[in-house]
Design a protein around this motif. Structure first.
Motif, PDB file in Angstrom:
ATOM      1  N   ALA A 272       2.456 -21.009  22.570  1.00 44.97           N
ATOM      2  CA  ALA A 272       3.183 -22.258  22.349  1.00 44.97           C
ATOM      3  C   ALA A 272       2.950 -23.272  23.469  1.00 44.97           C
ATOM      4  CB  ALA A 272       4.672 -21.975  22.201  1.00 44.97           C
ATOM      5  N   ALA A 273       3.000 -22.834  24.705  1.00 43.75           N
ATOM      6  CA  ALA A 273       2.867 -23.735  25.858  1.00 43.75           C
ATOM      7  C   ALA A 273       2.336 -22.929  27.037  1.00 43.75           C
ATOM      8  CB  ALA A 273       4.202 -24.388  26.189  1.00 43.75           C
ATOM      9  N   ALA A 274       1.035 -22.685  27.030  1.00 45.37           N
ATOM     10  CA  ALA A 274       0.428 -21.786  28.008  1.00 45.37           C
ATOM     11  C   ALA A 274       0.681 -22.198  29.465  1.00 45.37           C
ATOM     12  CB  ALA A 274      -1.071 -21.652  27.746  1.00 45.37           C
ATOM     13  N   PRO A 275       0.526 -23.501  29.844  1.00 50.89           N
ATOM     14  CA  PRO A 275       0.754 -23.852  31.259  1.00 50.89           C
ATOM     15  C   PRO A 275       2.175 -23.541  31.725  1.00 50.89           C
ATOM     16  CG  PRO A 275      -0.443 -25.598  30.129  1.00 50.89           C
ATOM     17  CD  PRO A 275       0.031 -24.662  29.074  1.00 50.89           C
ATOM     18  N   LEU A 276       3.170 -23.809  30.831  1.00 50.63           N
ATOM     19  CA  LEU A 276       4.552 -23.501  31.204  1.00 50.63           C
ATOM     20  C   LEU A 276       4.759 -21.992  31.317  1.00 50.63           C
ATOM     21  CD1 LEU A 276       6.569 -26.003  28.953  1.00 50.63           C
ATOM     22  CD2 LEU A 276       5.384 -26.409  31.115  1.00 50.63           C
ATOM     23  N   ALA A 277       4.165 -21.225  30.393  1.00 53.21           N
ATOM     24  CA  ALA A 277       4.326 -19.774  30.409  1.00 53.21           C
ATOM     25  C   ALA A 277       3.725 -19.168  31.667  1.00 53.21           C
ATOM     26  CB  ALA A 277       3.673 -19.161  29.165  1.00 53.21           C
ATOM     27  N   ARG A 278       2.536 -19.658  32.060  1.00 48.89           N
ATOM     28  CA  ARG A 278       1.911 -19.116  33.275  1.00 48.89           C
ATOM     29  C   ARG A 278       2.728 -19.456  34.511  1.00 48.89           C
ATOM     30  NH1 ARG A 278      -3.148 -20.125  30.515  1.00 48.89           N
ATOM     31  NH2 ARG A 278      -3.161 -22.301  31.209  1.00 48.89           N
ATOM     32  N   ALA A 279       3.210 -20.703  34.593  1.00 45.60           N
ATOM     33  CA  ALA A 279       4.020 -21.098  35.745  1.00 45.60           C
ATOM     34  C   ALA A 279       5.313 -20.295  35.794  1.00 45.60           C
ATOM     35  CB  ALA A 279       4.306 -22.594  35.692  1.00 45.60           C
ATOM     36  N   ALA A 280       5.940 -20.048  34.619  1.00 43.24           N
ATOM     37  CA  ALA A 280       7.174 -19.266  34.580  1.00 43.24           C
ATOM     38  C   ALA A 280       6.919 -17.834  35.028  1.00 43.24           C
ATOM     39  CB  ALA A 280       7.766 -19.291  33.168  1.00 43.24           C
ATOM     40  N   ALA A 281       5.800 -17.239  34.580  1.00 43.87           N
ATOM     41  CA  ALA A 281       5.485 -15.860  34.966  1.00 43.87           C
ATOM     42  C   ALA A 281       5.267 -15.743  36.459  1.00 43.87           C
ATOM     43  CB  ALA A 281       4.248 -15.381  34.199  1.00 43.87           C
TER      44      ALA A 281
END
Length: 555
Positions: free
Chosen positions: A63-72
């Protein structure tokens, strides 16, 4: 709340009027319960940047890869390239909610910064790949790590198909989510997908995109959710031109197709993964070969024999390989009792173990074909064998132990230059059984010795290799264990049974070594059982000297 197919925002956490105002903001706004979701709302700008974002759903890679990576990674700021755009974002908290603010990079400097951040992200991924795949040489663990690493960076699910062995081969799969499974697939099935077969056989050096309809033959291997999604990416895994497997990466229907940047990153990943997989496969093959050698060269379990007690200890110099130049063998005799031989090839390690295996097998073969015991003739035949094998020589003592009606045991031995056996007498003294003879493999026409002795009830004979007496240790680490210490140690074993004596002597030797390198250590004990009415044995205050027993006989 606005939610239309034209890229409108979606709000469920703020008043409608405030949502309309946020839709006017050029910067993307995504409101969540926490950094990785669930998504409570987003404005029009966020809908344009992340068209697969849905209210109530997670901030996922699809859905939103940049946000997911930053959250992880628990990053409060990020710069990334996403679907051809340079993005820059930051994380804020307000009113107990988490707010992502993201904007598209426009200036040349911001584009350069985003591109640099993207390259750093790829380098970090490849560095993590190298670290994780290099952490183990176990082939199975390497395969499992390989299929997991690409999720979610490159794929939502991945499958590794291992090189063909026979008409079936193994596969391992990870994803979607936490799903993990493995199985077998027929080679004929794989060959119905030519691009997968080419990668498996080392004929496809670059990653290639495969359409969903082309993968239909592999329904049993592919996960259902991703198998109905976008294109798959097939990557060849190899090292030095040698195929190590094929990697199939799959994305779900909501995730973008593989672009040129993805394919290039997959190729760089495959170079590292192929090397790690090939190295682990080679190590596994070597480990299997060593295990086979260990099984063939390790001493066989001691037999049971009426009127006799037997014990042994075995510690190779190369303990990691468990192969040794020392060898022994004990077998029941048709005439009663046992026959045995005990030897020590010069040197240590694999070369000495090969000669030891040849001598041991030759001795066992001679025992099967001869009509009666001929120890001196056996030694002469073995001398010819050892000389023809190369530059190594070996010592050997062979003989038989036969219980007598009075409870004693008659021992006959023939020696080819081996250390003289020691006998622990019933009175606690240690005697040396002198039987002179020449080394096997030293000269073409050697002379060998032959003698016999008798073990009274409770008495024990010890055969040992020079790894015991030449063990270097002590306070300085350079002092040898020596004959005197061995005699004293054996004298202290009065009243003990043969297996316990062997274990105790090995323990004392290894304590003397204190973990230092050593030669091969082997011990064999033969004992006449004590009489049942014999009083408990008391070891003497000081061990007796050693003296000869038996006579030497030249051939």
């Amino acid at each position: 709340m606005t939610d239309d197919s034209g890229g409108g925002g979606a709000w469920g956490c703020v008043p409608a009027q405030l949502g309309e105002l946020l839709d006017l903001v050029d910067e993307a706004v995504v409101i969540c319960d926490r950094a990785d979701g669930p998504v409570r709302g987003f404005n029009r700008a966020a809908a344009r940047l992340f068209p697969r974002l849905r209210p109530g759903g997670p901030v996922s890679m699809s859905a939103a890869a940049p946000l997911a990576r930053a959250a992880a990674r628990r990053e409060e700021r990020f710069s990334a390239a996403y679907e051809g755009r340079g993005l820059s974002g930051r994380l804020h908290t307000a009113g107990g909610l988490t707010v992502w603010l993201v904007h598209q990079v426009n200036s040349a400097q911001e584009e350069a910064e985003a591109a640099l951040a993207h390259e750093r992200e790829k380098s970090a991924f490849l560095e993590e790949t190298t670290r994780r795949l290099g952490a183990s040489l176990h082939h199975g663990r390497t395969v499992r790590a390989l299929v997991e690493i690409v999720i979610p960076k490159l794929a939502d699910a991945s499958v590794v198909v291992l090189p063909v062995s026979g008409r079936r081969t193994h596969w391992h799969r990870a994803g979607p989510g936490d799903a993990r499974c493995s199985g077998e697939v027929a080679v004929e099935t794989l060959e119905r997908v030519p691009k997968v077969a080419d990668a498996l056989y080392g004929l496809q050096p670059r990653p290639t995109v495969v359409r969903p309809q082309e993968m239909a033959a592999l329904d049993e291997v592919m996960p259902g959710e991703c198998g109905r999604g976008e294109d798959a990416l097939v990557v060849q895994l190899a090292a030095g031109g040698v195929p190590a497997g094929a990697l199939i990466m799959l994305r779900g229907p909501e995730r973008a197709r593989f672009d040129d940047a993805d394919i290039e990153l997959a190729h760089r990943f495959a170079v590292r993964a192929g090397l790690a997989l090939a190295t682990a496969a080679l190590y596994s093959q070597q480990a299997h070969t060593i295990a086979v050698l260990q099984a063939s060269m390790a001493p066989e379990p001691l037999p049971s024999a009426d009127g006799l007690r037997l014990g042994a200890a075995y510690r190779p110099a190369a303990e990691a390989l468990r192969i040794s130049g020392d060898f022994y063998h004990v077998a029941p005799s048709a005439a009663g009792g046992v026959t045995f031989f005990f030897g020590d090839v010069s040197g240590k390690g694999a070369e000495a173990a090969v000669v030891a295996g040849q001598v041991r097998q030759s001795m066992r073969t001679l025992a099967m074909v001869r009509t009666g015991p001929e120890p001196l003739r056996d030694l002469r035949l073995l001398n010819d064998l050892v000389m023809s094998a190369g530059h190594r020589f070996t010592t050997l003592v062979t003989g038989s132990a036969r219980p007598c009606d009075d409870g004693s045991v008659k021992v006959e031995i023939a020696s080819g230059g081996h250390l003289s056996p020691l006998v622990l007498r019933d009175d606690g003294k240690v005697a040396e059984i002198v039987c002179e003879g020449m080394l096997l493999g030293a000269v073409p026409d050697p002379s060998f010795g032959r003698t016999e002795c008798r073990l009274e009830p409770g008495e024990l004979m010890l055969l040992y290799s020079d790894g015991v007496t030449e063990a270097r240790g002590g306070a300085s680490g350079r002092e040898i264990y020596g004959d005197e210490r061995l005699v004293d140690a054996l004298a202290s074993c009065g009243g003990m049974q043969a297996p316990s004596v062997a274990e105790r002597l090995e323990l004392l030797t290894t304590e003397w070594l204190a973990g230092r390198p050593h030669d091969d250590i082997s011990i064999l004990t033969l004992q006449a059982p004590p009489r049942r009415d014999a009083p408990p044995h008391r070891p003497p205050e000081s061990s007796g000297g050693s003296g000869p027993a038996g006579e030497s006989e030249a051939p």
